[in-house]
Design a protein around this motif. Structure first.
Motif, PDB file in Angstrom:
ATOM      1  N   ILE A  75      39.199   8.207  18.291  1.00 40.62           N
ATOM      2  CA  ILE A  75      37.828   8.563  17.931  1.00 40.62           C
ATOM      3  C   ILE A  75      37.294   9.486  19.008  1.00 40.62           C
ATOM      4  O   ILE A  75      37.230   9.114  20.175  1.00 40.62           O
ATOM      5  CB  ILE A  75      36.944   7.297  17.844  1.00 40.62           C
ATOM      6  CG1 ILE A  75      37.517   6.308  16.817  1.00 40.62           C
ATOM      7  CG2 ILE A  75      35.511   7.663  17.486  1.00 40.62           C
ATOM      8  CD1 ILE A  75      36.812   4.957  16.785  1.00 40.62           C
ATOM      9  N   SER A  76      36.935  10.723  18.629  1.00 41.40           N
ATOM     10  CA  SER A  76      36.479  11.708  19.631  1.00 41.40           C
ATOM     11  C   SER A  76      34.981  11.541  19.881  1.00 41.40           C
ATOM     12  O   SER A  76      34.268  10.927  19.075  1.00 41.40           O
ATOM     13  CB  SER A  76      36.768  13.115  19.121  1.00 41.40           C
ATOM     14  OG  SER A  76      35.824  13.435  18.108  1.00 41.40           O
ATOM     15  N   LYS A  82      35.583  17.386   9.019  1.00 38.46           N
ATOM     16  CA  LYS A  82      36.732  17.235   9.901  1.00 38.46           C
ATOM     17  C   LYS A  82      36.377  17.802  11.270  1.00 38.46           C
ATOM     18  O   LYS A  82      35.834  18.902  11.350  1.00 38.46           O
ATOM     19  CB  LYS A  82      37.919  17.995   9.294  1.00 38.46           C
ATOM     20  CG  LYS A  82      39.197  17.791  10.058  1.00 38.46           C
ATOM     21  CD  LYS A  82      40.379  18.251   9.234  1.00 38.46           C
ATOM     22  CE  LYS A  82      41.654  17.718   9.858  1.00 38.46           C
ATOM     23  NZ  LYS A  82      42.834  18.087   9.097  1.00 38.46           N
ATOM     24  N   VAL A  83      36.658  17.037  12.295  1.00 38.55           N
ATOM     25  CA  VAL A  83      36.409  17.516  13.650  1.00 38.55           C
ATOM     26  C   VAL A  83      37.696  18.126  14.161  1.00 38.55           C
ATOM     27  O   VAL A  83      38.732  17.465  14.179  1.00 38.55           O
ATOM     28  CB  VAL A  83      35.971  16.360  14.573  1.00 38.55           C
ATOM     29  CG1 VAL A  83      35.831  16.844  16.008  1.00 38.55           C
ATOM     30  CG2 VAL A  83      34.669  15.749  14.068  1.00 38.55           C
ATOM     31  N   LEU A 117      34.076  11.056   7.415  1.00 38.22           N
ATOM     32  CA  LEU A 117      34.719  11.701   8.567  1.00 38.22           C
ATOM     33  C   LEU A 117      36.225  11.532   8.486  1.00 38.22           C
ATOM     34  O   LEU A 117      36.720  10.473   8.076  1.00 38.22           O
ATOM     35  CB  LEU A 117      34.210  11.069   9.865  1.00 38.22           C
ATOM     36  CG  LEU A 117      32.729  11.311  10.184  1.00 38.22           C
ATOM     37  CD1 LEU A 117      32.280  10.418  11.340  1.00 38.22           C
ATOM     38  CD2 LEU A 117      32.478  12.769  10.513  1.00 38.22           C
ATOM     39  N   MET A 161      28.772   9.618  13.825  1.00 42.62           N
ATOM     40  CA  MET A 161      28.646   8.257  13.287  1.00 42.62           C
ATOM     41  C   MET A 161      27.322   7.632  13.696  1.00 42.62           C
ATOM     42  O   MET A 161      26.654   6.985  12.900  1.00 42.62           O
ATOM     43  CB  MET A 161      29.801   7.389  13.789  1.00 42.62           C
ATOM     44  CG  MET A 161      31.119   7.742  13.160  1.00 42.62           C
ATOM     45  SD  MET A 161      32.387   6.545  13.609  1.00 42.62           S
ATOM     46  CE  MET A 161      32.759   7.035  15.273  1.00 42.62           C
ATOM     47  N   PHE A 188      39.774  11.172  10.374  1.00 42.60           N
ATOM     48  CA  PHE A 188      40.337  10.717  11.651  1.00 42.60           C
ATOM     49  C   PHE A 188      41.861  10.767  11.588  1.00 42.60           C
ATOM     50  O   PHE A 188      42.433  10.706  10.495  1.00 42.60           O
ATOM     51  CB  PHE A 188      39.965   9.247  11.914  1.00 42.60           C
ATOM     52  CG  PHE A 188      38.503   8.979  12.061  1.00 42.60           C
ATOM     53  CD1 PHE A 188      37.904   8.951  13.314  1.00 42.60           C
ATOM     54  CD2 PHE A 188      37.713   8.733  10.939  1.00 42.60           C
ATOM     55  CE1 PHE A 188      36.549   8.685  13.447  1.00 42.60           C
ATOM     56  CE2 PHE A 188      36.355   8.459  11.066  1.00 42.60           C
ATOM     57  CZ  PHE A 188      35.775   8.438  12.324  1.00 42.60           C
ATOM     58  N   HIS A 248      33.019  12.672  16.909  1.00 44.65           N
ATOM     59  CA  HIS A 248      32.990  11.632  15.873  1.00 44.65           C
ATOM     60  C   HIS A 248      31.904  10.607  16.191  1.00 44.65           C
ATOM     61  O   HIS A 248      31.114  10.227  15.327  1.00 44.65           O
ATOM     62  CB  HIS A 248      34.337  10.883  15.816  1.00 44.65           C
ATOM     63  CG  HIS A 248      35.413  11.598  15.074  1.00 44.65           C
ATOM     64  ND1 HIS A 248      36.552  12.053  15.691  1.00 44.65           N
ATOM     65  CD2 HIS A 248      35.554  11.917  13.767  1.00 44.65           C
ATOM     66  CE1 HIS A 248      37.332  12.628  14.802  1.00 44.65           C
ATOM     67  NE2 HIS A 248      36.761  12.560  13.619  1.00 44.65           N
ATOM     68  N   GLU A 249      31.881  10.184  17.456  1.00 52.51           N
ATOM     69  CA  GLU A 249      30.911   9.158  17.879  1.00 52.51           C
ATOM     70  C   GLU A 249      29.477   9.618  17.608  1.00 52.51           C
ATOM     71  O   GLU A 249      28.662   8.881  17.077  1.00 52.51           O
ATOM     72  CB  GLU A 249      31.064   8.851  19.376  1.00 52.51           C
ATOM     73  CG  GLU A 249      32.343   8.103  19.732  1.00 52.51           C
ATOM     74  CD  GLU A 249      32.333   6.627  19.329  1.00 52.51           C
ATOM     75  OE1 GLU A 249      31.351   6.167  18.707  1.00 52.51           O
ATOM     76  OE2 GLU A 249      33.334   5.945  19.636  1.00 52.51           O
TER      77      GLU A 249
END
Ligand code: TXA
Ligand code: MG
Length: 316
Positions: free
Chosen positions: A82-83, A185-186, A100, A90, A102, A86-87
């Motif tokens: 989890i980047s 998408k990250v 998201l 979220m 992952f 992402h954090e």
């Protein structure tokens, strides 16, 4: 297969929850409400259960499904990393209409991820959906509850096409948003929108600034989201998008001269138009129109998602 149809009420809420959770735990399929569109759910960690989703929908097996969770703990069970971006996303948008992508871990069967090494995850905001995932005690794989290629299900009567193909359908009225979640998408320090939705580009930008948010409209990025290469949301009638009210009227007159039956997608505000889009497309189809005419929307905010779906519906 016998399909159990339930109209959700305050009185039967708990009982419905228990029944649906029991079905999900024993490898069955349940159509349940979310704030975006209805989902066709199965236990995401059970390969056999997920395969049933693909059968019921007639969905190509390389098109992965979204996994729905009710807590951050459940996320840990599914993903490898989890980047920080992402954090951030979220923290701001979950629970809600944001999916998201992952890196997946081994617990996610390849049927769920369509053979990819990534998994799409969303924490829905709808209270019944959240309660159901908690009660089932497993993450729930759920694509939109429609036969592949038809508009997503946003009203209970749309589920009729799934009778005989699923174990239970829970009717909780019209979907609040009416368009599927935003899929993001990250990639390193970039945020790519694979599918626009109610969490808009502008909203994402505000949260991740100074990181950049882009629509993944380039070919190579489109292939990152397998679902986008398939035909989508197509009504039976031909859908045409016109740039103004005036052009729409002209086109309508011309078509009627050719004895074509014309249906109009009324132009309303963005929220209403999104909420009603799939329902109106289905209604107009049922009415047997030859052509559906829609006026275009400005592609900002929710307008980007609405235009994306209109374009997909018109491409055939
Ligand atoms: O609002 C929604 O997202 C609804 C409700 C039920 O939650 N679900 C939904 O699921 O729309 P579905 O399966 O109809 O759309 C999932 C989209 C597809 O375009 C799929 O290709 C993409 O998400 N997707 C799923 N997993 C992916 C992954 N690992 N990488 C890239 N795209 C993925
Ligand atoms: Mg879908």
């Amino acid at each position: 297969m016998q399909t159990h149809l339930v109209l959700l009420t305050k009185e039967n809420y708990k009982e419905t929850l228990s029944q649906a959770a029991a079905i999900l735990k024993s490898c069955g399929l349940v159509v349940f409400p979310t704030e975006t569109v209805y989902g066709l759910g199965a236990n995401a960690t059970d390969e056999r259960a997920v395969k049933k989703i693909f059968e019921a929908k007639g969905r190509p097996s390389d098109n992965p499904v979204i996994v729905h969770i009710a807590s951050k703990e459940q996320l840990q069970e599914l993903v490898a990393e989890i980047s920080p971006l992402h954090e951030k996303l979220m923290a701001k948008f979950w629970p809600g209409p944001l999916t998201l992508i992952f890196k997946k871990n081994k617990r996610v069967p390849s049927a769920t991820s369509g053979g990819l090494d990534t998994v799409a995850v969303r924490m829905p905001a709808h209270s019944f959906a959240k309660d159901l995932i908690k009660k089932a005690g497993v993450p729930i794989a759920a694509p939109s509850a429609n036969i592949s290629g038809t508009p997503s299900m946003t009203a209970p009567e749309h589920a009729l096409e799934l009778v005989g193909k699923v174990d239970m359908i829970i009717d909780a009225g019209f979907s609040e948003i009416g368009l599927e979640s935003t899929v993001v998408k990250v990639e390193k320090d970039l945020v790519l929108i694979l599918r626009p939705g109610a969490i808009t580009k502008e909203m994402l930008e505000e949260v991740v600034y100074p990181n950049i948010v882009l629509f993944a409209t380039e070919e190579k990025d489109l292939h990152a989201s397998p679902g986008t290469k398939y035909k989508h949301y197509a009504p039976k009638a031909k859908l045409e998008i016109l740039d103004s009210q005036e052009e729409l009227e002209k086109r309508k007159a011309a078509l009627e001269k050719e004895n074509k039956k014309v249906g109009i997608l009324e132009k309303t505000n963005l929220e209403e138009a999104s909420k009603n889009l799939y329902r109106r497309l289905r209604e107009l189809d049922k009415g047997g129109v030859d052509v559906i005419l829609a006026e275009s929307y400005l592609e900002a905010g929710l307008g980007a998602a609405l235009m994306d779906r209109l374009r997909k519906a018109s491409a055939q």
